[in-house]
Design an enzyme around this catalytic site. Structure first.
Site, PDB file in Angstrom:
ATOM      1  CB  ALA A 132     -28.772 -13.998  11.728  1.00 29.53           C
ATOM      2  CB  THR A 189     -34.608 -11.450  18.386  1.00 31.26           C
ATOM      3  OG1 THR A 189     -33.162 -12.560  18.316  1.00 31.26           O
ATOM      4  CG2 THR A 189     -35.200 -12.539  18.847  1.00 31.26           C
ATOM      5  CG  ASN A 190     -32.098 -13.545  13.986  1.00 30.69           C
ATOM      6  OD1 ASN A 190     -31.327 -13.962  14.098  1.00 30.69           O
ATOM      7  ND2 ASN A 190     -31.986 -12.398  13.812  1.00 30.69           N
ATOM      8  CG  LEU A 191     -34.482 -19.449  16.573  1.00 29.25           C
ATOM      9  CD1 LEU A 191     -35.039 -20.399  15.657  1.00 29.25           C
ATOM     10  CD2 LEU A 191     -34.904 -19.628  18.091  1.00 29.25           C
ATOM     11  CB  SER A 192     -27.626 -16.269  15.205  1.00 31.42           C
ATOM     12  OG  SER A 192     -26.617 -15.423  15.336  1.00 31.42           O
TER      13      SER A 192
END
Ligand code: C5P
Length: 221
Positions: free
Chosen positions: A96, A29-32
């Protein structure tokens, strides 16, 4: 009496990160945080729009009177958005979305076997949701986001043409993910315009007003 800027309009928006499964307990996943997208959903609803929010995994409350559809992966987000898009006047892609997903997701948890060998994960490309919506025969007014570490204006201009959308909103300044304030750069066919640093809700209201103006200009009477 000033009618609300988006009265009678339907706005579809994506927000947050996506989660791409590796196995039943792991993923990428990512930090959005989803904060900007949720703020735009709230601002659009306040401006009179009927708002559908397609959200990746985030820890945020649903804005009042906003219809929310929760998804995890980019494919789920794509499959939620595409059938809805044509019935909306505006599509705002703030999510994102992961560019790649593991080519296959293991049915069971991948085990360490003690041999010291590490698994190799092969990736495959995710569909570009924004570009797919923009390619519809009668697309809604499409707004994309650009988060770049350098040369934001140039990248935003290129992204606008590549994705075939009328408006790209760039996040100016470093590390906007998770923060409560932001600075935006609007890039459209008329050029560039900066919305100065403010909290994300104030910026969302300013952006919704900018979208409403452009929508009115682009919609045949
Ligand atoms: O190509 P890039 O990820 O830089 O483009 C960002 C814009 O495109 C954002 O508006 C994002 O929500 C959207 N996007 C999308 N689907 C993807 C990748 C990006 O809708 N698979």
């Amino acid at each position: 009496f000033q009618p609300k800027a988006l009265a009678g309009k339907r706005l579809l928006i994506t927000a947050g990160p996506t989660f791409e499964a590796i196995d039943p307990v792991r993923g990428i996943t990512n930090l959005s945080s989803g904060k900007m997208g949720f703020a735009i959903a709230r601002a659009a609803q306040e401006a009179g729009a009927e708002v559908t929010l397609v959200a990746g995994p985030v820890a945020l409350d649903t804005p009042r009177h906003v219809r929310r559809i929760d998804v995890k992966s980019a494919l789920q987000m794509h499959d939620a958005v595409l059938p809805l898009a044509a019935a909306h006047d505006v599509f705002v892609a703030t999510a994102a979305v992961a560019d790649w997903r593991p080519a296959s997701s293991a049915g069971e948890k991948i085990k360490k076997d003690g041999s010291g060998q590490v698994p190799a994960i092969a990736f495959t490309e995710n569909p570009d949701i924004l570009a797919a919506v923009a390619r519809l025969p009668q697309p809604p007014y499409c707004v994309g986001f650009a988060a770049e570490s350098h040369d934001l204006a140039r990248h935003a201009r290129e992204k606008r043409l590549r994705k075939g959308v009328p408006l790209i909103v760039g996040n100016l300044g470093p590390a906007t993910f998770g923060r409560d304030d932001n600075t935006l750069l609007l890039v459209d066919d008329a050029g560039e315009r900066e919305l100065p640093t403010a909290d994300k809700l104030s910026l969302a209201r300013a952006l919704v007003a900018e979208i409403a103006t452009r929508l009115a200009a682009s919609t045949p009477k």
